[in-house]
Write an enzyme that holds these catalytic residues in place. Structure first.
Site, PDB file in Angstrom:
ATOM      1  N   ARG A  25      11.219  -1.409   3.915  1.00  0.00           N
ATOM      2  CA  ARG A  25      11.483  -0.054   3.408  1.00  0.00           C
ATOM      3  C   ARG A  25      12.987   0.234   3.321  1.00  0.00           C
ATOM      4  NH1 ARG A  25       7.115   3.897   3.889  1.00  0.00           N
ATOM      5  NH2 ARG A  25       5.286   2.705   3.354  1.00  0.00           N
ATOM      6  N   ARG A  29      13.896   7.041   2.305  1.00  0.00           N
ATOM      7  CA  ARG A  29      14.399   8.404   2.513  1.00  0.00           C
ATOM      8  C   ARG A  29      15.565   8.517   3.475  1.00  0.00           C
ATOM      9  NH1 ARG A  29       8.438  10.210   3.647  1.00  0.00           N
ATOM     10  NH2 ARG A  29       8.557   8.043   4.284  1.00  0.00           N
ATOM     11  N   ARG A  38      15.349   9.932  -6.297  1.00  0.00           N
ATOM     12  CA  ARG A  38      13.956  10.406  -6.319  1.00  0.00           C
ATOM     13  C   ARG A  38      13.888  11.804  -6.948  1.00  0.00           C
ATOM     14  NH1 ARG A  38      10.667  11.586  -0.910  1.00  0.00           N
ATOM     15  NH2 ARG A  38      12.149  13.297  -1.006  1.00  0.00           N
ATOM     16  N   ASP A  75       4.955   0.371  -4.723  1.00  0.00           N
ATOM     17  CA  ASP A  75       4.122   0.688  -3.569  1.00  0.00           C
ATOM     18  C   ASP A  75       2.847  -0.129  -3.626  1.00  0.00           C
ATOM     19  OD1 ASP A  75       4.082   2.873  -1.278  1.00  0.00           O
ATOM     20  OD2 ASP A  75       2.031   2.555  -1.956  1.00  0.00           O
ATOM     21  N   TYR A 152      -7.376   2.137   2.232  1.00  0.00           N
ATOM     22  CA  TYR A 152      -6.934   3.358   1.540  1.00  0.00           C
ATOM     23  C   TYR A 152      -7.909   3.743   0.428  1.00  0.00           C
ATOM     24  CZ  TYR A 152      -2.465   3.080   3.977  1.00  0.00           C
ATOM     25  OH  TYR A 152      -1.510   3.070   4.938  1.00  0.00           O
TER      26      TYR A 152
HETATM   27  O1  CP3 Z   1      12.017  -0.689   0.251  1.00  0.00           O
HETATM   28  C1  CP3 Z   1      10.899  -1.256   0.262  1.00  0.00           C
HETATM   29  O2  CP3 Z   1      10.420  -1.792   1.295  1.00  0.00           O
HETATM   30  C2  CP3 Z   1      10.119  -1.394  -1.036  1.00  0.00           C
HETATM   31  C3  CP3 Z   1       9.177  -0.375  -1.345  1.00  0.00           C
HETATM   32  C4  CP3 Z   1       7.920  -0.127  -0.523  1.00  0.00           C
HETATM   33  C5  CP3 Z   1       7.384   1.174  -0.396  1.00  0.00           C
HETATM   34  N1  CP3 Z   1       6.152   1.074   0.207  1.00  0.00           N
HETATM   35  C6  CP3 Z   1       8.011   2.410  -0.890  1.00  0.00           C
HETATM   36  C7  CP3 Z   1       7.566   3.688  -0.325  1.00  0.00           C
HETATM   37  C8  CP3 Z   1       7.034  -1.007   0.105  1.00  0.00           C
HETATM   38  C9  CP3 Z   1       7.161  -2.507   0.338  1.00  0.00           C
HETATM   39  C10 CP3 Z   1       5.916  -0.233   0.548  1.00  0.00           C
HETATM   40  C11 CP3 Z   1       4.753  -0.812   1.224  1.00  0.00           C
HETATM   41  C12 CP3 Z   1       3.663   0.068   1.656  1.00  0.00           C
HETATM   42  N2  CP3 Z   1       3.224   1.235   1.082  1.00  0.00           N
HETATM   43  C13 CP3 Z   1       2.804  -0.217   2.744  1.00  0.00           C
HETATM   44  C14 CP3 Z   1       2.848  -1.485   3.578  1.00  0.00           C
HETATM   45  C15 CP3 Z   1       3.925  -1.457   4.607  1.00  0.00           C
HETATM   46  C16 CP3 Z   1       3.719  -0.431   5.685  1.00  0.00           C
HETATM   47  O3  CP3 Z   1       4.537   0.512   5.716  1.00  0.00           O
HETATM   48  O4  CP3 Z   1       2.801  -0.594   6.494  1.00  0.00           O
HETATM   49  C17 CP3 Z   1       1.888   0.827   2.848  1.00  0.00           C
HETATM   50  C18 CP3 Z   1       0.799   0.965   3.890  1.00  0.00           C
HETATM   51  C19 CP3 Z   1       2.155   1.739   1.793  1.00  0.00           C
HETATM   52  C20 CP3 Z   1       1.399   2.987   1.450  1.00  0.00           C
HETATM   53  C21 CP3 Z   1       2.252   4.184   1.579  1.00  0.00           C
HETATM   54  N3  CP3 Z   1       3.300   4.480   0.749  1.00  0.00           N
HETATM   55  C22 CP3 Z   1       2.138   5.204   2.548  1.00  0.00           C
HETATM   56  C23 CP3 Z   1       1.128   5.251   3.661  1.00  0.00           C
HETATM   57  C24 CP3 Z   1       3.149   6.121   2.272  1.00  0.00           C
HETATM   58  C25 CP3 Z   1       3.358   7.438   2.971  1.00  0.00           C
HETATM   59  C26 CP3 Z   1       4.062   7.271   4.244  1.00  0.00           C
HETATM   60  C27 CP3 Z   1       5.549   7.317   4.021  1.00  0.00           C
HETATM   61  O5  CP3 Z   1       6.249   6.425   4.524  1.00  0.00           O
HETATM   62  O6  CP3 Z   1       5.984   8.262   3.339  1.00  0.00           O
HETATM   63  C28 CP3 Z   1       3.906   5.627   1.172  1.00  0.00           C
HETATM   64  C29 CP3 Z   1       5.087   6.273   0.564  1.00  0.00           C
HETATM   65  C30 CP3 Z   1       6.281   5.415   0.309  1.00  0.00           C
HETATM   66  N4  CP3 Z   1       6.277   4.120  -0.135  1.00  0.00           N
HETATM   67  C31 CP3 Z   1       7.636   5.855   0.412  1.00  0.00           C
HETATM   68  C32 CP3 Z   1       8.444   4.779   0.020  1.00  0.00           C
HETATM   69  C33 CP3 Z   1       9.943   4.758  -0.091  1.00  0.00           C
HETATM   70  C34 CP3 Z   1       8.089   7.242   0.797  1.00  0.00           C
HETATM   71  C35 CP3 Z   1       7.869   8.138  -0.367  1.00  0.00           C
HETATM   72  C36 CP3 Z   1       8.928   9.198  -0.531  1.00  0.00           C
HETATM   73  O7  CP3 Z   1      10.024   8.893  -1.045  1.00  0.00           O
HETATM   74  O8  CP3 Z   1       8.614  10.348  -0.191  1.00  0.00           O
END
Ligand code: CP3
Length: 347
Positions: A25, A29, A38, A75, A152
């Protein structure tokens, strides 16, 4: 001197004097430039599907920190979206999807060949990043592992214990297995297209692997990961695959052998000295600093970073966190972590 991107050399088993570094990640944020981009995109999903802006946020942490790898900004839930699930994000709460509960819900998912139009922006993001990325920096493509994505899709949201998916597995294993197979096939196609677009390696995120044990772990964690890895390597023999069976505990042992992945990503619960003996013996490992250290910094951050570098210094290792950096992570501490890794001289 051997040639090639450091991350790929480590993935292929080379023990480098300084481990390559990236952070799960890393575009997110905790970075003001991410929040600004964003904002420009409108919301998170619009950002994922806007290739120019997604490429921009992919590159931001590379410019700021000089990581050894970029990971394409997307994502794991874009794949179910492409398969026909509804998907939206509720600010402060997380993802929401339409749910899967019966045959009809699985039947109405689109065919695996039909996902690419929806996912074309991700492939385009990869092509843009490839043009802009310094030659020595690797680009990681990724997807969610079938079990995690299924949790999910079945619940329609994130769950703390994945109960709806467990229930469907028990009540209708045939249907559950068909969903896993469908996701496995779609994931192979999705990752193959990411490789075609220019990804140097790929990672499979199985964030909820730890909630399966015994036979279910074999069938729904190991097998899909092995099927995906085998299919990709048949098409692209040189491609390296990273597996992340988060919270697999003892099941980390033998994971690389059982699935064929080149590297196993370790969560923060794993003791690095134990993992060096029991997991790294089969190849490269990645991990496992607790993301909380990037919130608190200081001596504890330095001490734990050194401990991990030293524990894994006898084999192939990529320095990373055990899970994603949190929104309250401090960019100054990311610098401190990188400096510590690059200054450490394991004895
Ligand atoms: O920088 C990176 O790593 C690349 C992008 C990336 C994101 N999500 C962007 C993201 C990657 C590799 C993921 C993987 C992901 N997404 C996983 C597997 C890894 C883990 O964290 O266990 C999972 C389960 C998800 C599903 C997901 N996406 C959830 C549950 C959420 C909400 C929780 C949160 O962190 O906000 C997201 C949102 C998400 N994916 C964000 C980002 C940058 C935050 C969104 C925002 O900008 O508000």
């Amino acid at each position: 001197m051997a040639k090639g991107k450091l991350l790929i050399r480590a993935l292929k088993g080379e023990n480098l004097s300084v481990p390559p570094i990236w952070v799960m990640r890393q575009a997110g944020r905790y970075l003001p430039e991410y929040r600004a981009t964003r904002e420009k995109a409108g919301d998170f999903l619009s950002l994922c599907y806007n290739s120019d802006l997604a490429a921009e946020v992919t590159l931001q942490p590379i410019r700021r920190f000089g990581f050894d790898a970029a990971i394409v900004f997307a994502d794991i839930l874009l794949l179910p979206h492409a398969l026909g699930s509804d998907l939206w994000f509720v600010t402060g709460e997380g993802p929401r999807l339409s749910t899967i509960s019966d045959e009809a819900d699985v039947e109405k998912l689109v065919g695996c060949d039909d996902i690419h139009e929806h996912l074309a922006p991700v492939y385009e993001t990869i092509r843009i990043v490839c043009r802009e990325l310094p030659a020595e920096i690797a680009l990681i493509g990724f997807a969610g592992a079938p079990w995690t994505v299924a949790t999910y899709m079945i619940a329609g949201r994130g769950t703390s214990n994945q109960e709806p998916a467990h229930r469907l597995m028990v009540e209708n294993e045939g249907l559950f297995s068909r969903l896993i197979e469908r996701l496995t096939d779609a994931t192979i196609q999705y990752l193959a297209m990411q490789i075609e677009a220019g990804a140097d390696c790929v990672k499979l995120f199985d964030s909820w692997a730890g909630s399966l044990g015994g036979d279910a772990f074999d069938k729904f964690v190991l097998k899909p990961c092995r099927d995906i890895t085998t299919a990709l390597k048949e098409q692209y023999p040189d491609i390296a695959v990273i597996g992340f069976p988060r919270e697999a505990g003892e099941r980390y042992v033998g994971f690389a052998k059982a699935t064929g992945v080149d590297c196993v990503a370790l969560d923060s619960d794993v003791n690095p000295v134990w993992a060096a003996q029991h997991v790294q013996i089969d190849g490269c490992v990645q991990g496992n600093l607790a993301p909380s250290h990037l919130v608190t910094g200081g001596e504890a951050l330095v001490e734990h970073t050194r401990k991990i570098v030293n524990a894994f210094s006898k084999g192939a290792h990529i320095f990373n966190l055990g899970h994603g950096i949190t929104p309250d992570g401090n960019p100054d501490y990311v610098h401190q972590m990188i400096e510590t890794v690059r200054a450490e001289k394991p004895g």
